[in-house]
Design an enzyme around this catalytic site. Structure first.
Site, PDB file in Angstrom:
ATOM      1  CB  CYS A   1       2.517   3.000   6.978  1.00  0.00           C
ATOM      2  SG  CYS A   1       3.226   4.949   7.011  1.00  0.00           S
TER       3      CYS A   1
ATOM      4  CG  HIS B   1      -2.883   0.765   7.147  1.00  0.00           C
ATOM      5  ND1 HIS B   1      -1.694   1.086   7.000  1.00  0.00           N
ATOM      6  CD2 HIS B   1      -3.542   1.923   6.530  1.00  0.00           C
ATOM      7  CE1 HIS B   1      -1.502   2.645   6.434  1.00  0.00           C
ATOM      8  NE2 HIS B   1      -2.819   2.668   5.963  1.00  0.00           N
TER       9      HIS B   1
END
Ligand code: SF4
Ligand code: FE
Length: 481
Positions: free
Chosen positions: A102, A290
């Site tokens: 990610c 994030h």
């Protein structure tokens, strides 16, 4: 797109310089301590091949129209943003660990819009550089390490005030062909499993700090890059050969300190080079993406932990006690609250001038602020339900021992019909998630990953719009009318 096995092979073929316990490691695929973390990234490739997960795991490239991994995709709608969170929850459920990929996805999404806006203001050509690079990322289905965190040295000083100028990664030389950079990036999640590293500045830069306002991408096996793998609780248990004692023998996360010792970056792979005013935009957007991510991945891991706690209660017969039921309700409530803010900041996303979508930054920071707290409470409740055996249980070797085994089976059994071994397996999983290697990803990473709590509070203060709230209060109170 690559299959999981092709991904494994591609990592094996890289010539990364990896060190662990003072020794050089040929690659992460064939090392028993690193392999579980590679498996977790591999899961992002495996699930993308499964028809039942295609909708979440893949997307259509806005650059080529081809089907690509969602990890290589630029979000172009709120639906894309929501699907991203759902994809991360799914992977958290399947791996019960940090699956690492990610950070690269969040980095490409931050860079896509920031380079566009930087070019519009400064007449630079970073967006074209970046878009060309992104096409390669999508074509090759690369895993990227998004590298932001500098060592930072004396926290009372900025980059230019450090006694050692390398405490923040910087440009040390400029040539007609490119730049040479030196410095380090700390806590690099998944670096040992990545094809490329995408570097960004770690904080807003001031005029005079141009050498530090730098963003670029290079292969992880570039000359001058080497990585030192961080220790984790119970890491050497992976060398003992007991799947039971690991709790989660298949998956894990890995972090490394990455050194850039005079690494050359060609011009076409530079995405920021001296424009200090765009450093903060890049940091805020990457951190925002994030922080949204944590509303997915940590929730998925939380699902596994809640399930494990419920099984521990089933196995010892405490499942009907009202306080156990209530603790499971509380854990679920906290976990779904994290998910709610992950979904909310996605549903409230908006397009940037590049066309790429950005999450609602206030809600993304609220999401991560909750993540700095709730997994700790979920963990506490899981340990409460699990009982002390979670930390006093004997090893698998004892269970298999000719004399000891039958006694362990007799005395560590709970309800009839469930062997002691199953009970031990679940307790080891809870241990892994709350105290062992996975606790790095579930607990401490919940605190510090995607920025420590204070970083979110600064953003909440900036985005909270107190003046607007004061105006609302004044209007109701009829002040100044
Ligand atoms: Fe992905 Fe979560 Fe790991 Fe960050 S902490 S890399 S969002 S799994
Ligand atoms: Fe993280």
């Amino acid at each position: 797109m690559m299959t999981g096995d092709q991904y494994l092979q591609s990592v094996r073929e890289k010539k990364m310089e990896i060190y662990m316990f003072g020794e050089k490691i040929p690659n992460s695929a064939d090392n028993p301590i690193l392999r579980p973390s590679l498996n977790a990234v591999k899961a992002t490739y495996d699930l993308a091949q499964m028809p039942e997960h295609e909708d979440l795991m893949t997307a259509t490239s806005h650059l080529t129209g081809k089907k690509i991994s969602r990890f290589c995709h630029i979000h172009h709608s709120c639906e894309d943003l929501v699907k991203k969170v759902k994809m991360l929850r799914l992977l958290g459920q399947k791996t019960a660990s940090c699956f690492q990929r990610c950070v690269g996805m969040d980095a490409i999404n931050a860079l896509y819009s920031s380079t566009f806006e930087c070019d519009a203001k400064h007449g630079t050509s970073y967006h074209k550089n970046f878009t060309d690079y992104l096409k390669q990322v999508q074509e090759n289905d690369w895993t990227l390490d998004g590298a932001m965190t500098d060592p930072k040295g004396d926290r009372g000083q900025g980059p230019s005030g450090q006694s050692d100028p390398d405490m923040y990664l910087r440009v040390v030389k400029r040539t007609p062909e490119g730049i040479v950079v030196r410095g380090a990036k700390a806590h690099q999640t998944g670096m040992t499993n990545s094809h490329e590293v995408l570097v960004m500045p770690t904080i807003a830069m001031k005029p005079g700090e141009e050498d530090y306002a730098v963003s670029f991408a290079v292969p992880t096996d570039s000359k001058g890059i080497f990585m030192i793998v961080g220790r984790q609780s119970c890491d050497t248990r992976k060398l003992e050969g007991s799947a039971l004692d690991l709790g989660n023998c298949q998956y894990g996360g890995t972090e490394a300190l990455v050194i850039f010792e005079d690494v050359f970056v060609p011009n076409e792979r530079i995405f920021l080079n001296g424009e200090t005013d765009f450093s903060s935009m890049l940091v805020e957007r990457f951190a925002g993406f994030h922080r949204q991510s944590y509303g997915g991945c940590k929730v998925g891991v939380g699902d596994v932990l809640i399930g494990a706690a419920a099984l521990a209660a089933d196995y010892n017969g405490a499942h009907k006690a009202s306080h156990v039921k209530d603790k499971l309700i509380e854990m679920t409530h906290l976990n779904e609250t994290l998910y709610s803010s992950g979904i909310a900041c996605s549903a409230e996303g908006a397009p940037t001038s590049s066309g790429g979508y950005l999450i609602d930054l206030l809600l993304a920071n609220v999401c991560k602020q909750n993540v700095t707290r709730f997994p700790y409470e979920i963990t506490r409740l899981a340990e409460d339900i699990a009982g002390g055996l979670m930390v006093t249980a004997p090893s698998e070797k004892d269970l298999r021992h000719e004399k000891l085994g039958p006694y362990i089976e007799k005395y560590l059994k709970g309800v009839d019909g469930v062997p002691a071994e199953d009970r031990l397996k679940i307790l080891r999983l809870i241990e892994n998630l709350t105290l062992g290697a996975a606790a790095v990803g579930y607990r401490t990473e919940s605190m510090h990953g995607a920025g420590s709590p204070q970083a979110q509070r600064i953003m909440i203060a900036r985005q909270g719009n107190i003046e607007h709230k004061k105006a609302l209060a004044k209007a109701i109170a009829r002040i100044g009318q």
